[in-house]
Design a protein around this motif. Sequence first.
Motif, PDB file in Angstrom:
ATOM      1  N   CYS A   1      -2.882   9.746   4.107  1.00  0.00           N
ATOM      2  CA  CYS A   1      -2.956   9.867   5.568  1.00  0.00           C
ATOM      3  C   CYS A   1      -4.374   9.816   6.130  1.00  0.00           C
ATOM      4  N   TRP A   2      -5.351   9.429   5.314  1.00  0.00           N
ATOM      5  CA  TRP A   2      -6.717   9.337   5.830  1.00  0.00           C
ATOM      6  C   TRP A   2      -6.977   8.021   6.550  1.00  0.00           C
ATOM      7  N   ALA A   3      -6.089   7.014   6.352  1.00  0.00           N
ATOM      8  CA  ALA A   3      -6.328   5.670   6.904  1.00  0.00           C
ATOM      9  C   ALA A   3      -5.416   5.390   8.096  1.00  0.00           C
ATOM     10  N   LEU A   4      -5.756   4.336   8.827  1.00  0.00           N
ATOM     11  CA  LEU A   4      -4.842   3.820   9.844  1.00  0.00           C
ATOM     12  C   LEU A   4      -3.674   3.095   9.168  1.00  0.00           C
ATOM     13  N   PRO A   5      -2.545   2.945   9.869  1.00  0.00           N
ATOM     14  CA  PRO A   5      -1.372   2.320   9.256  1.00  0.00           C
ATOM     15  C   PRO A   5      -1.531   0.837   8.948  1.00  0.00           C
ATOM     16  N   THR A   6      -2.530   0.182   9.509  1.00  0.00           N
ATOM     17  CA  THR A   6      -2.719  -1.246   9.252  1.00  0.00           C
ATOM     18  C   THR A   6      -4.181  -1.521   8.909  1.00  0.00           C
ATOM     19  N   ARG A   7      -4.396  -2.591   8.155  1.00  0.00           N
ATOM     20  CA  ARG A   7      -5.751  -3.032   7.829  1.00  0.00           C
ATOM     21  C   ARG A   7      -6.368  -3.761   9.021  1.00  0.00           C
ATOM     22  N   ASP A   8      -7.667  -4.002   8.969  1.00  0.00           N
ATOM     23  CA  ASP A   8      -8.303  -4.738  10.054  1.00  0.00           C
ATOM     24  C   ASP A   8      -8.128  -6.244   9.841  1.00  0.00           C
ATOM     25  N   ALA A   9      -8.736  -7.043  10.724  1.00  0.00           N
ATOM     26  CA  ALA A   9      -8.550  -8.497  10.674  1.00  0.00           C
ATOM     27  C   ALA A   9      -9.074  -9.105   9.378  1.00  0.00           C
ATOM     28  N   ASP A  10      -9.993  -8.408   8.703  1.00  0.00           N
ATOM     29  CA  ASP A  10     -10.545  -8.893   7.439  1.00  0.00           C
ATOM     30  C   ASP A  10      -9.804  -8.337   6.229  1.00  0.00           C
ATOM     31  N   GLY A  11      -8.709  -7.607   6.472  1.00  0.00           N
ATOM     32  CA  GLY A  11      -7.941  -7.042   5.373  1.00  0.00           C
ATOM     33  C   GLY A  11      -8.529  -5.772   4.801  1.00  0.00           C
ATOM     34  N   LYS A  12      -9.465  -5.162   5.519  1.00  0.00           N
ATOM     35  CA  LYS A  12     -10.112  -3.948   5.021  1.00  0.00           C
ATOM     36  C   LYS A  12      -9.371  -2.695   5.497  1.00  0.00           C
ATOM     37  N   LEU A  13      -9.477  -1.643   4.720  1.00  0.00           N
ATOM     38  CA  LEU A  13      -8.932  -0.345   5.102  1.00  0.00           C
ATOM     39  C   LEU A  13      -9.767   0.251   6.224  1.00  0.00           C
ATOM     40  N   VAL A  14      -9.095   0.956   7.144  1.00  0.00           N
ATOM     41  CA  VAL A  14      -9.787   1.547   8.283  1.00  0.00           C
ATOM     42  C   VAL A  14      -9.497   3.044   8.318  1.00  0.00           C
ATOM     43  N   PRO A  15     -10.518   3.894   8.162  1.00  0.00           N
ATOM     44  CA  PRO A  15     -10.290   5.336   8.287  1.00  0.00           C
ATOM     45  C   PRO A  15      -9.756   5.673   9.678  1.00  0.00           C
ATOM     46  N   ASP A  16      -8.819   6.601   9.746  1.00  0.00           N
ATOM     47  CA  ASP A  16      -8.242   7.022  11.018  1.00  0.00           C
ATOM     48  C   ASP A  16      -9.349   7.661  11.866  1.00  0.00           C
ATOM     49  N   PRO A  17      -9.686   7.058  13.024  1.00  0.00           N
ATOM     50  CA  PRO A  17     -10.798   7.596  13.814  1.00  0.00           C
ATOM     51  C   PRO A  17     -10.503   8.958  14.426  1.00  0.00           C
ATOM     52  N   ALA A  18      -9.206   9.303  14.556  1.00  0.00           N
ATOM     53  CA  ALA A  18      -8.871  10.629  15.072  1.00  0.00           C
ATOM     54  C   ALA A  18      -9.143  11.705  14.016  1.00  0.00           C
ATOM     55  N   ARG A  19      -8.842  11.372  12.767  1.00  0.00           N
ATOM     56  CA  ARG A  19      -9.063  12.344  11.691  1.00  0.00           C
ATOM     57  C   ARG A  19     -10.506  12.311  11.183  1.00  0.00           C
ATOM     58  N   PHE A  20     -11.057  11.113  11.053  1.00  0.00           N
ATOM     59  CA  PHE A  20     -12.386  10.939  10.468  1.00  0.00           C
ATOM     60  C   PHE A  20     -13.257  10.109  11.407  1.00  0.00           C
ATOM     61  N   PRO A  21     -13.678  10.709  12.518  1.00  0.00           N
ATOM     62  CA  PRO A  21     -14.427   9.936  13.522  1.00  0.00           C
ATOM     63  C   PRO A  21     -15.749   9.377  13.004  1.00  0.00           C
ATOM     64  N   ASP A  22     -16.346  10.015  12.005  1.00  0.00           N
ATOM     65  CA  ASP A  22     -17.614   9.520  11.472  1.00  0.00           C
ATOM     66  C   ASP A  22     -17.424   8.617  10.266  1.00  0.00           C
ATOM     67  N   GLY A  23     -16.176   8.400   9.859  1.00  0.00           N
ATOM     68  CA  GLY A  23     -15.906   7.529   8.724  1.00  0.00           C
ATOM     69  C   GLY A  23     -16.004   8.258   7.394  1.00  0.00           C
ATOM     70  N   ILE A  24     -15.525   7.601   6.341  1.00  0.00           N
ATOM     71  CA  ILE A  24     -15.482   8.219   5.017  1.00  0.00           C
ATOM     72  C   ILE A  24     -16.883   8.328   4.408  1.00  0.00           C
ATOM     73  N   LYS A  25     -17.739   7.352   4.653  1.00  0.00           N
ATOM     74  CA  LYS A  25     -19.080   7.423   4.065  1.00  0.00           C
ATOM     75  C   LYS A  25     -19.836   8.648   4.559  1.00  0.00           C
ATOM     76  N   ALA A  26     -19.695   8.972   5.835  1.00  0.00           N
ATOM     77  CA  ALA A  26     -20.383  10.145   6.368  1.00  0.00           C
ATOM     78  C   ALA A  26     -19.862  11.423   5.712  1.00  0.00           C
ATOM     79  N   VAL A  27     -18.564  11.472   5.459  1.00  0.00           N
ATOM     80  CA  VAL A  27     -17.989  12.639   4.781  1.00  0.00           C
ATOM     81  C   VAL A  27     -18.511  12.709   3.346  1.00  0.00           C
ATOM     82  N   ALA A  28     -18.558  11.555   2.680  1.00  0.00           N
ATOM     83  CA  ALA A  28     -19.084  11.524   1.313  1.00  0.00           C
ATOM     84  C   ALA A  28     -20.537  11.998   1.281  1.00  0.00           C
TER      85      ALA A  28
END
Length: 673
Positions: free
Chosen positions: A98-125
């Motif tokens: 549940c950390w990601a959005l339900p769909t990938r972006d136009a390039d086929g990449k995973l997108v962190p859910d901005p509501a849950r992880f507004p700063d993205g996964i790298k910032a959390v890491a």
Amino acid sequence: MRNLCTRTTSRRAVGVLAAGLLCTTGLAAPALAAPATAPAAPAVADGLALTPPMGFNNWNSTHCRPEFNESMVKGIADLFVEKGLKDAGYQYVNLDDCWALPTRDADGKLVPDPARFPDGIKAVADYVHARGLKLGIYTSAGTRTCDVAGFPGALGHEYSDARQFADWGVDYLKYDNCNNQGVDAKLRYTTMRDALRATGRPIVYSICEWGENEPWKWAPGVGQLWRTTGDISDNWGSMLSLLKKNLPLAPYAGPGHWNDPDMLEVGNGGMTDTEYRSHFSMWSVMAAPLLIGSDLRKASAATLEILHNKEVIAVDQDPLGKQGTVLSSEGGRWVVAKEMRDGSRAVALFNETGSARRMSTTATAVGLPEASAYTLRDLWQHQSYNTAGTISAMVPAHGTVLVRVSTDQHWAQHPPAVELGLDGSPLVARGGAASFTSTATDLGRTPARQVSVSLSGPAGWTVRAASASTVGALGTGSSLNTSWKVTVPQGTATGSYELTPSVLYRSPTGTPAQSRVPVTVTVVVPPPAGVSYLSDLPWVSAANGYGPVERDTSNGENGAGDGHPITIGGVTYPKGLGAHAPSDISYYTGGACSKLTADVGVDDEKGDKGTVAFEVWADGTKVASTGVLTNAMPARPLTADITGARVIRLVVTDGGDGIDSDHADWADAKLSC
């Protein structure tokens, strides 16, 4: 398990198709993406997870609720440092589904859910890394993940997703098993291994295919750990079931390749502290990963005391990397021994049963050489003793005594081990008197001096010694037996209470020592005369595969009260018990009842899934059974003659094909007394 294309909030109910089958929607299995140039054959020894991973995973405490977010994850990292968990060895802070959005972006990449992880996964890491910790992430070896919402899985996107994880600074990947489209298990997981290694970043790889394809036989060199079981649930029956599946797999574990019976439930509230200590002890003696599954923001002092126990953690993290092996398991009394790098042995005396039991083994039986005496260290009491060779204890119901035994030449510096036990019926009639006998036995090579035994009970209970409770000295193997009379007040409520025998003594050099063993007794009353519904009567004990046993509803698998109307073969029953295999429910009948009747079967809510068998036991004798029943069968009438029985047990087994979807109903269950 349900069909792959069905979404469900129960992750363990989301199934995986057998190899070669396709989802019923008709989707073809996607091609497995590969880089332009295949990576060189990976080395088997990569230096990762040389001891079992320790850390945290949010799923068991938060599931997909909104509270799972960036703030929570950062807060867990802070608590690891503030509460001393980092110093105790915990290092991974892992995100589950549940950390990601339900769909990938136009390039086929995973997108962190901005509501849950507004700063993205790298910032959390980065935040986690700044505290000297590591970050883990989750995805599935399928087209969608396991949650009801079905977030993007990695099947067909392995190299792209692995690259994203590496770029974010991920240190650990949990790779689940849902919606895999029937692609061969070894191929699915090997492809992601190659993708992770192609990134050049060291990422611990957790294979979560639930043990369905025996990963212990092929996963060494693929991942660092692999699930050997389905998902754990926060109750005794679930923990016990997973423990029994994992124990026989000891030969397959070692540094960099670990059997994983799923996360810890310690502190989530579905078990007692005694049961949680057993959970933690047995996971440690099995060299299992120790991933905290409770919300540390709400952790009690008792929870933190269990999770902080560095002596128990040292058993799990021993560099030799041996998983404990079963020496005996007769009657639910398990002796499991684990060889340690320093030559000592960790020994777990684990009591599966609902009553306190004496359990015993010897130093030579657990693999130590012959010696005149040994040092025995109790890892929960944090006390050392000497023993002439016997390792023995009165182990509480659902409890574990965990010791470390060695041929330490300084054994004489420690007081002798004195085993303390209490014999008597664990069932005590309200308003009546019961007799017990305590036994204090010197197991040491040196004598125990000035020995004094006492027995305490709940406030208002009368406890009186009926024989001598002191002795000047006990030599090796000698015992002090004391008779006790315990009277329970008439107004005492039914339920469980503790009697606590204690022994005080001194070593030959005058060092004081003591031992105490809480023993659970249950205050009972016989059922009323006539016919009663079992769901209206108090049970003595109830163990269940998932969630608690429910009264007058089906089993909901999670918390109490989450079931539905009991329905078997299209017939709805207003009364009954809702269980989930394996299940064991006991009632006190006091010799006053003659018959038990019920309509039994698999609840309709599981669709076409579920196979179970029902049994009734009276004072240890099986008096009725159904054989295997499936969801396709109507309710089976069951009648058991229980004439004169003091205790009856209602048992459900899994039918031989695992426990998924095994919702078992004792519909319209009645006692005639």
